[in-house]
Design a protein around this motif. Structure first.
Motif, PDB file in Angstrom:
ATOM      1  N   ILE A  13      -5.867   7.358  -9.563  1.00  0.00           N
ATOM      2  CA  ILE A  13      -5.635   8.648  -8.912  1.00  0.00           C
ATOM      3  C   ILE A  13      -6.644   9.675  -9.436  1.00  0.00           C
ATOM      4  CG2 ILE A  13      -3.951  10.501  -8.567  1.00  0.00           C
ATOM      5  CD1 ILE A  13      -1.781   8.200  -8.949  1.00  0.00           C
ATOM      6  N   LYS A  14      -6.787   9.729 -10.748  1.00  0.00           N
ATOM      7  CA  LYS A  14      -7.833  10.543 -11.373  1.00  0.00           C
ATOM      8  C   LYS A  14      -8.899   9.559 -11.848  1.00  0.00           C
ATOM      9  CE  LYS A  14      -4.900  14.360 -12.567  1.00  0.00           C
ATOM     10  NZ  LYS A  14      -4.468  15.304 -13.578  1.00  0.00           N
ATOM     11  N   LEU A  58      -0.649   3.612 -16.606  1.00  0.00           N
ATOM     12  CA  LEU A  58       0.031   3.110 -15.408  1.00  0.00           C
ATOM     13  C   LEU A  58       0.405   4.247 -14.454  1.00  0.00           C
ATOM     14  CD1 LEU A  58       1.119   0.575 -14.021  1.00  0.00           C
ATOM     15  CD2 LEU A  58       3.247   0.885 -15.277  1.00  0.00           C
ATOM     16  N   ASP A  59       0.701   5.416 -15.007  1.00  0.00           N
ATOM     17  CA  ASP A  59       1.067   6.570 -14.172  1.00  0.00           C
ATOM     18  C   ASP A  59      -0.102   7.092 -13.344  1.00  0.00           C
ATOM     19  OD1 ASP A  59       3.641   6.482 -15.163  1.00  0.00           O
ATOM     20  OD2 ASP A  59       3.244   7.956 -16.740  1.00  0.00           O
ATOM     21  N   ASN A  60      -1.322   6.690 -13.691  1.00  0.00           N
ATOM     22  CA  ASN A  60      -2.515   7.133 -12.970  1.00  0.00           C
ATOM     23  C   ASN A  60      -2.973   6.104 -11.945  1.00  0.00           C
ATOM     24  OD1 ASN A  60      -4.741   8.910 -12.475  1.00  0.00           O
ATOM     25  ND2 ASN A  60      -6.028   7.581 -13.720  1.00  0.00           N
ATOM     26  N   LEU A  61      -2.148   5.103 -11.673  1.00  0.00           N
ATOM     27  CA  LEU A  61      -2.546   4.028 -10.765  1.00  0.00           C
ATOM     28  C   LEU A  61      -1.682   3.995  -9.517  1.00  0.00           C
ATOM     29  CD1 LEU A  61      -3.050   1.162 -13.359  1.00  0.00           C
ATOM     30  CD2 LEU A  61      -4.763   2.719 -12.435  1.00  0.00           C
ATOM     31  N   MET A  62      -2.301   3.585  -8.413  1.00  0.00           N
ATOM     32  CA  MET A  62      -1.620   3.485  -7.133  1.00  0.00           C
ATOM     33  C   MET A  62      -2.158   2.258  -6.396  1.00  0.00           C
ATOM     34  SD  MET A  62      -1.982   6.171  -3.974  1.00  0.00           S
ATOM     35  CE  MET A  62      -1.107   7.481  -4.778  1.00  0.00           C
ATOM     36  N   SER A  63      -1.262   1.426  -5.889  1.00  0.00           N
ATOM     37  CA  SER A  63      -1.666   0.242  -5.130  1.00  0.00           C
ATOM     38  C   SER A  63      -1.996   0.659  -3.697  1.00  0.00           C
ATOM     39  CB  SER A  63      -0.541  -0.790  -5.121  1.00  0.00           C
ATOM     40  OG  SER A  63      -0.234  -1.189  -6.426  1.00  0.00           O
ATOM     41  N   SER A  88      -8.372  -0.345   3.416  1.00  0.00           N
ATOM     42  CA  SER A  88      -8.663   0.792   4.295  1.00  0.00           C
ATOM     43  C   SER A  88      -8.329   2.116   3.622  1.00  0.00           C
ATOM     44  CB  SER A  88      -7.866   0.679   5.594  1.00  0.00           C
ATOM     45  OG  SER A  88      -8.258  -0.457   6.305  1.00  0.00           O
ATOM     46  N   CYS A  89      -7.153   2.187   3.025  1.00  0.00           N
ATOM     47  CA  CYS A  89      -6.742   3.425   2.357  1.00  0.00           C
ATOM     48  C   CYS A  89      -7.594   3.691   1.117  1.00  0.00           C
ATOM     49  CB  CYS A  89      -5.261   3.373   1.988  1.00  0.00           C
ATOM     50  SG  CYS A  89      -4.171   3.481   3.431  1.00  0.00           S
ATOM     51  N   HIS A  90      -7.968   2.631   0.412  1.00  0.00           N
ATOM     52  CA  HIS A  90      -8.811   2.816  -0.769  1.00  0.00           C
ATOM     53  C   HIS A  90     -10.183   3.356  -0.374  1.00  0.00           C
ATOM     54  CE1 HIS A  90     -10.972   1.315  -4.522  1.00  0.00           C
ATOM     55  NE2 HIS A  90     -10.094   2.213  -4.939  1.00  0.00           N
ATOM     56  N   ASN A  91     -10.746   2.812   0.705  1.00  0.00           N
ATOM     57  CA  ASN A  91     -12.029   3.324   1.193  1.00  0.00           C
ATOM     58  C   ASN A  91     -11.904   4.776   1.631  1.00  0.00           C
ATOM     59  OD1 ASN A  91     -13.548   1.027   0.710  1.00  0.00           O
ATOM     60  ND2 ASN A  91     -13.082   0.136   2.693  1.00  0.00           N
ATOM     61  N   ALA A  92     -10.807   5.122   2.284  1.00  0.00           N
ATOM     62  CA  ALA A  92     -10.589   6.505   2.725  1.00  0.00           C
ATOM     63  C   ALA A  92     -10.476   7.445   1.520  1.00  0.00           C
ATOM     64  CB  ALA A  92      -9.336   6.594   3.582  1.00  0.00           C
ATOM     65  N   CYS A 103       0.848  -1.182   0.000  1.00  0.00           N
ATOM     66  CA  CYS A 103       0.000   0.000   0.000  1.00  0.00           C
ATOM     67  C   CYS A 103       0.891   1.241   0.000  1.00  0.00           C
ATOM     68  CB  CYS A 103      -0.909   0.000   1.224  1.00  0.00           C
ATOM     69  SG  CYS A 103      -1.890   1.506   1.367  1.00  0.00           S
ATOM     70  N   GLN A 104       0.711   2.088  -0.984  1.00  0.00           N
ATOM     71  CA  GLN A 104       1.563   3.259  -1.125  1.00  0.00           C
ATOM     72  C   GLN A 104       1.238   4.357  -0.105  1.00  0.00           C
ATOM     73  OE1 GLN A 104       4.299   3.111  -3.402  1.00  0.00           O
ATOM     74  NE2 GLN A 104       3.513   1.049  -3.047  1.00  0.00           N
ATOM     75  N   LYS A 105      -0.001   4.453   0.319  1.00  0.00           N
ATOM     76  CA  LYS A 105      -0.375   5.444   1.347  1.00  0.00           C
ATOM     77  C   LYS A 105       0.211   5.046   2.702  1.00  0.00           C
ATOM     78  CE  LYS A 105      -3.014   8.445  -0.752  1.00  0.00           C
ATOM     79  NZ  LYS A 105      -2.793   9.875  -0.779  1.00  0.00           N
TER      80      LYS A 105
END
Length: 106
Positions: free
Chosen positions: A57-58, A70-75, A79-83, A39-41
């Motif tokens: 991300i967008k 791929l530049d618009n993606l973050m793993s 919990s972080c995704h829901n936030a 998780c990057q966050k």
């Protein structure tokens, strides 16, 4: 799948078809590998959690041309995704609230 197909899915309110498609599934795996399935966050905060989701991300609905970038993606972990989507208190809302008890306890 090209941008025209993605726009049609957005208009038909059927974006789930995009997320079940081969193009997304392959790119999702590439993003997870790039981020070492972390998780990057959480990583930004010095913690480690396994990434369960790949987040745009967008958002796809607003930026369909970035859906397969791929530049618009973050793993992220769940919990972080829901936030990120404002669903961070979803479990608290569904928990049954305790019944009021009198302040005096015998």
């Amino acid at each position: 799948m090209d941008i025209k197909d993605i726009i049609k899915l957005i208009q038909a309110d059927n974006l789930m078809k995009f997320y079940k498609g081969r193009d997304w599934m392959e790119l999702r795996l590439i993003a997870l590998r790039r981020d070492n399935h972390e998780c990057q966050k959480c990583k930004e905060r010095g913690k480690y959690r396994k990434a369960d989701c790949v987040h745009h991300i967008k958002e796809v609905k607003d930026y369909p041309w970035l859906a397969l970038s791929l530049d618009n993606l973050m793993s992220l972990c769940n919990s972080c995704h829901n936030a990120e989507h404002g669903r961070d208190n979803i479990w608290e809302l569904n928990k049954p609230q305790p019944k009021f008890m009198n302040e005096e306890r015998w």
